[in-house]
Scaffold this motif. Sequence first.
Motif, PDB file in Angstrom:
ATOM      1  N   ALA A  43       0.658  -1.217   0.011  1.00  0.00           N
ATOM      2  CA  ALA A  43      -0.038  -0.110   0.110  1.00  0.00           C
ATOM      3  C   ALA A  43       0.695   1.425   0.098  1.00  0.00           C
ATOM      4  N   PHE A  44       2.005   1.380   0.598  1.00  0.00           N
ATOM      5  CA  PHE A  44       2.790   2.371   0.893  1.00  0.00           C
ATOM      6  C   PHE A  44       3.261   2.666  -0.640  1.00  0.00           C
ATOM      7  N   PHE A  45       4.162   1.576  -1.114  1.00  0.00           N
ATOM      8  CA  PHE A  45       4.622   1.758  -2.587  1.00  0.00           C
ATOM      9  C   PHE A  45       3.709   2.235  -3.528  1.00  0.00           C
ATOM     10  N   ALA A  46       2.340   1.524  -3.554  1.00  0.00           N
ATOM     11  CA  ALA A  46       1.399   1.788  -4.325  1.00  0.00           C
ATOM     12  C   ALA A  46       1.121   3.542  -4.356  1.00  0.00           C
ATOM     13  N   GLU A  47       1.036   4.046  -3.185  1.00  0.00           N
ATOM     14  CA  GLU A  47       0.702   5.470  -2.996  1.00  0.00           C
ATOM     15  C   GLU A  47       1.850   6.235  -3.367  1.00  0.00           C
ATOM     16  N   LYS A  48       3.048   5.767  -2.989  1.00  0.00           N
ATOM     17  CA  LYS A  48       4.564   6.333  -3.378  1.00  0.00           C
ATOM     18  C   LYS A  48       4.518   6.589  -4.802  1.00  0.00           C
ATOM     19  N   TYR A  49       4.430   5.436  -5.582  1.00  0.00           N
ATOM     20  CA  TYR A  49       4.667   5.699  -7.166  1.00  0.00           C
ATOM     21  C   TYR A  49       3.327   6.134  -7.713  1.00  0.00           C
ATOM     22  N   ALA A  50       2.316   6.269  -7.387  1.00  0.00           N
ATOM     23  CA  ALA A  50       1.169   7.078  -7.919  1.00  0.00           C
ATOM     24  C   ALA A  50       1.675   8.516  -7.816  1.00  0.00           C
ATOM     25  N   ASP A  51       2.194   8.952  -6.793  1.00  0.00           N
ATOM     26  CA  ASP A  51       2.814  10.509  -6.637  1.00  0.00           C
ATOM     27  C   ASP A  51       3.619  10.753  -7.597  1.00  0.00           C
ATOM     28  N   VAL A  52       4.643   9.661  -7.550  1.00  0.00           N
ATOM     29  CA  VAL A  52       5.832   9.766  -8.252  1.00  0.00           C
ATOM     30  C   VAL A  52       5.621  10.193  -9.985  1.00  0.00           C
ATOM     31  N   ASN A  53       4.694   9.277 -10.264  1.00  0.00           N
ATOM     32  CA  ASN A  53       4.283   9.226 -11.659  1.00  0.00           C
ATOM     33  C   ASN A  53       2.927  10.063 -12.149  1.00  0.00           C
ATOM     34  N   GLN A  54       2.562  10.840 -10.962  1.00  0.00           N
ATOM     35  CA  GLN A  54       1.587  11.631 -11.222  1.00  0.00           C
ATOM     36  C   GLN A  54       0.337  10.790 -11.914  1.00  0.00           C
ATOM     37  N   VAL A  55      -0.124   9.781 -11.227  1.00  0.00           N
ATOM     38  CA  VAL A  55      -1.228   8.974 -11.792  1.00  0.00           C
ATOM     39  C   VAL A  55      -2.207   8.804 -10.760  1.00  0.00           C
ATOM     40  N   GLU A  56      -3.613   8.244 -10.977  1.00  0.00           N
ATOM     41  CA  GLU A  56      -4.471   8.285 -10.018  1.00  0.00           C
ATOM     42  C   GLU A  56      -4.226   7.158  -9.030  1.00  0.00           C
ATOM     43  N   LYS A  57      -4.521   7.527  -7.451  1.00  0.00           N
ATOM     44  CA  LYS A  57      -4.052   6.616  -6.586  1.00  0.00           C
ATOM     45  C   LYS A  57      -5.330   5.633  -6.580  1.00  0.00           C
ATOM     46  N   ARG A  58      -4.752   4.303  -6.556  1.00  0.00           N
ATOM     47  CA  ARG A  58      -5.942   3.230  -6.413  1.00  0.00           C
ATOM     48  C   ARG A  58      -5.545   2.200  -5.370  1.00  0.00           C
ATOM     49  N   PRO A  59      -6.618   1.840  -4.464  1.00  0.00           N
ATOM     50  CA  PRO A  59      -6.406   0.831  -3.517  1.00  0.00           C
ATOM     51  C   PRO A  59      -6.016  -0.581  -4.080  1.00  0.00           C
ATOM     52  N   ILE A  60      -5.536  -1.582  -3.387  1.00  0.00           N
ATOM     53  CA  ILE A  60      -5.081  -2.538  -3.873  1.00  0.00           C
ATOM     54  C   ILE A  60      -6.234  -3.698  -3.623  1.00  0.00           C
ATOM     55  N   SER A  61      -6.570  -4.449  -4.607  1.00  0.00           N
ATOM     56  CA  SER A  61      -7.875  -5.242  -4.448  1.00  0.00           C
ATOM     57  C   SER A  61      -7.437  -6.548  -3.466  1.00  0.00           C
ATOM     58  N   ASN A  62      -8.553  -7.359  -2.777  1.00  0.00           N
ATOM     59  CA  ASN A  62      -8.400  -8.141  -2.126  1.00  0.00           C
ATOM     60  C   ASN A  62      -7.544  -9.479  -2.793  1.00  0.00           C
ATOM     61  N   GLU A  63      -7.961  -9.637  -4.390  1.00  0.00           N
ATOM     62  CA  GLU A  63      -7.448 -10.944  -5.071  1.00  0.00           C
ATOM     63  C   GLU A  63      -6.160 -10.446  -5.179  1.00  0.00           C
ATOM     64  N   ALA A  64      -5.587  -9.260  -5.550  1.00  0.00           N
ATOM     65  CA  ALA A  64      -4.224  -8.904  -5.942  1.00  0.00           C
ATOM     66  C   ALA A  64      -3.415  -8.930  -4.598  1.00  0.00           C
ATOM     67  N   LEU A  65      -4.228  -8.686  -3.468  1.00  0.00           N
ATOM     68  CA  LEU A  65      -3.424  -8.655  -2.133  1.00  0.00           C
ATOM     69  C   LEU A  65      -3.025 -10.168  -1.813  1.00  0.00           C
ATOM     70  N   ASP A  66      -3.835 -11.024  -2.139  1.00  0.00           N
ATOM     71  CA  ASP A  66      -3.614 -12.659  -1.873  1.00  0.00           C
ATOM     72  C   ASP A  66      -2.529 -12.972  -2.794  1.00  0.00           C
ATOM     73  N   VAL A  67      -2.518 -12.740  -3.923  1.00  0.00           N
ATOM     74  CA  VAL A  67      -1.382 -13.058  -5.027  1.00  0.00           C
ATOM     75  C   VAL A  67      -0.157 -12.381  -4.217  1.00  0.00           C
ATOM     76  N   LEU A  68      -0.046 -11.077  -3.869  1.00  0.00           N
ATOM     77  CA  LEU A  68       1.208 -10.705  -3.284  1.00  0.00           C
ATOM     78  C   LEU A  68       1.711 -11.401  -1.812  1.00  0.00           C
ATOM     79  N   LYS A  69       0.870 -11.692  -1.003  1.00  0.00           N
ATOM     80  CA  LYS A  69       1.005 -12.435  -0.092  1.00  0.00           C
ATOM     81  C   LYS A  69       1.410 -13.791  -0.189  1.00  0.00           C
TER      82      LYS A  69
END
Length: 463
Positions: free
Chosen positions: A302-328
């Motif tokens: 979540a931290f990196f998603a927000e960080k790189y949304a700011d860096v790249n000036q794109v829309e901030k998006r939450p991480i879906s539960n399915e994507a989070l399961d993949v990451l874990k």
Amino acid sequence: MRLLIVGTLDGQLGAASKIAMDRGAQVTHAPDSEAALTILRSRGADLLMVEVGLDIPALIPRLRAEHFSIPVVACGIGTDPAIAAAAVRGGAKEYIPLPPDAELIAAVLEAVSEDSQQFIYRDAVMKDVAALAERVAPSEASVLITGESGTGKEVMARFVHEKSHRAKKPFVAVNCAAIPENLLESELFGHEKGAFTGAVARRIGKFEEADGGTLLLDEISEMDVRLQAKLLRAIQERQIDRVGGSKPVHVDIRIIATSNRNLQDAVKDGNFREDLFFRLNVFNLQVPALRERPADVAALAAFFAEKYADVNQVEKRPISNEALDVLKSHPWPGNVRELENAMHRSVLLASGPDIGVAAIMLPDASGKLTMPSTLSETPQASSDTGIAIPSDEEVQAGLVGKTVAEVERDLIIDTLKHCLGNRTHAANILGISIRTLRNKLNQYNSEGVSVPQPGESGQRAPI
């Protein structure tokens, strides 16, 4: 972080300095390149912000000749795009247009210097390590931080420093693995003018730069055993000898060392001095691998998603539960560093209301970037580049009608634009080698496709 601003900047210097200081930087000013070199020799710095009109392509070789491994950021007011691009080609890491934008300067300071890394943890395993670190921090004892590459050992070292009585003093890091053996002694202890070929002036080393504060010896296991003896004496006696010097110099520092190898095994093999090991290992902080602290995966993602949304000036998006399961469920052999790159890619690939599974591209057994095999049986892949393009309902609408090669090309070009044409940054985000990226860009050039050059965003607006 110690920032050295070089140039006059026509009145914008004060604004840029204030923004940097508000972000925690210690700012020094030099009017020109000669003054900057004098300051570097006597005080050091972590980052140079140089007015683009001062001929950065000529300054970079002088820094290299005196073995200053310091990132350089170019900046200027109303600068010709060609001049800004030349500065980046000449060795500058980034370009900042002026008048200064607070968020842009903050992003560049973080991206280039990595001095504002945040210590983020939620897992109970990591909480225990952090609690021990906080108890150890106020002491003067040396600390040895161990763990796999990419687990965040330097972040832990900074945490110890910030919780210590030396927090307001310098934190100086030196990577023992990145500096050639014949230069590391001078880097650590400094040298006198004429001590060796290329020693054009007296220069202090990292020990003196860190005086009063903390010196981090990153990847200490890579230090040559002959230099270890001089390091041991410096730690014991709290004084160092500059190369070519005749008088010892007293220093007051706290030593923190890191290693991704087992130093006890290195001692047995004769590659590391036992007395130095015991001197460093007064306290040992072992940073667990990311796969051993699953609760941290969600927090860091979540931290990196927000960080790189700011860096790249794109829309901030939450991480879906399915994507989070993949990451874990991913083993993260590259630990936090790999997760950071994965989330940077996902921010650029995501569409819709959140970051879904289709935006999560991870390396398979062969190293190719693809969707996790548990969620996609047949990811589309390009065998010659190592880049695989996901096929999922979330992004399908934007891909229908395009070939895999076209989607791959668009991904590479868009990533390069976000990185202002910086090939190294783009390759890291894409998860491919710089050679592969250059080969693809050469191919696109031959096909008549416009490829962003260093310093260009593709739209030229910032410049």
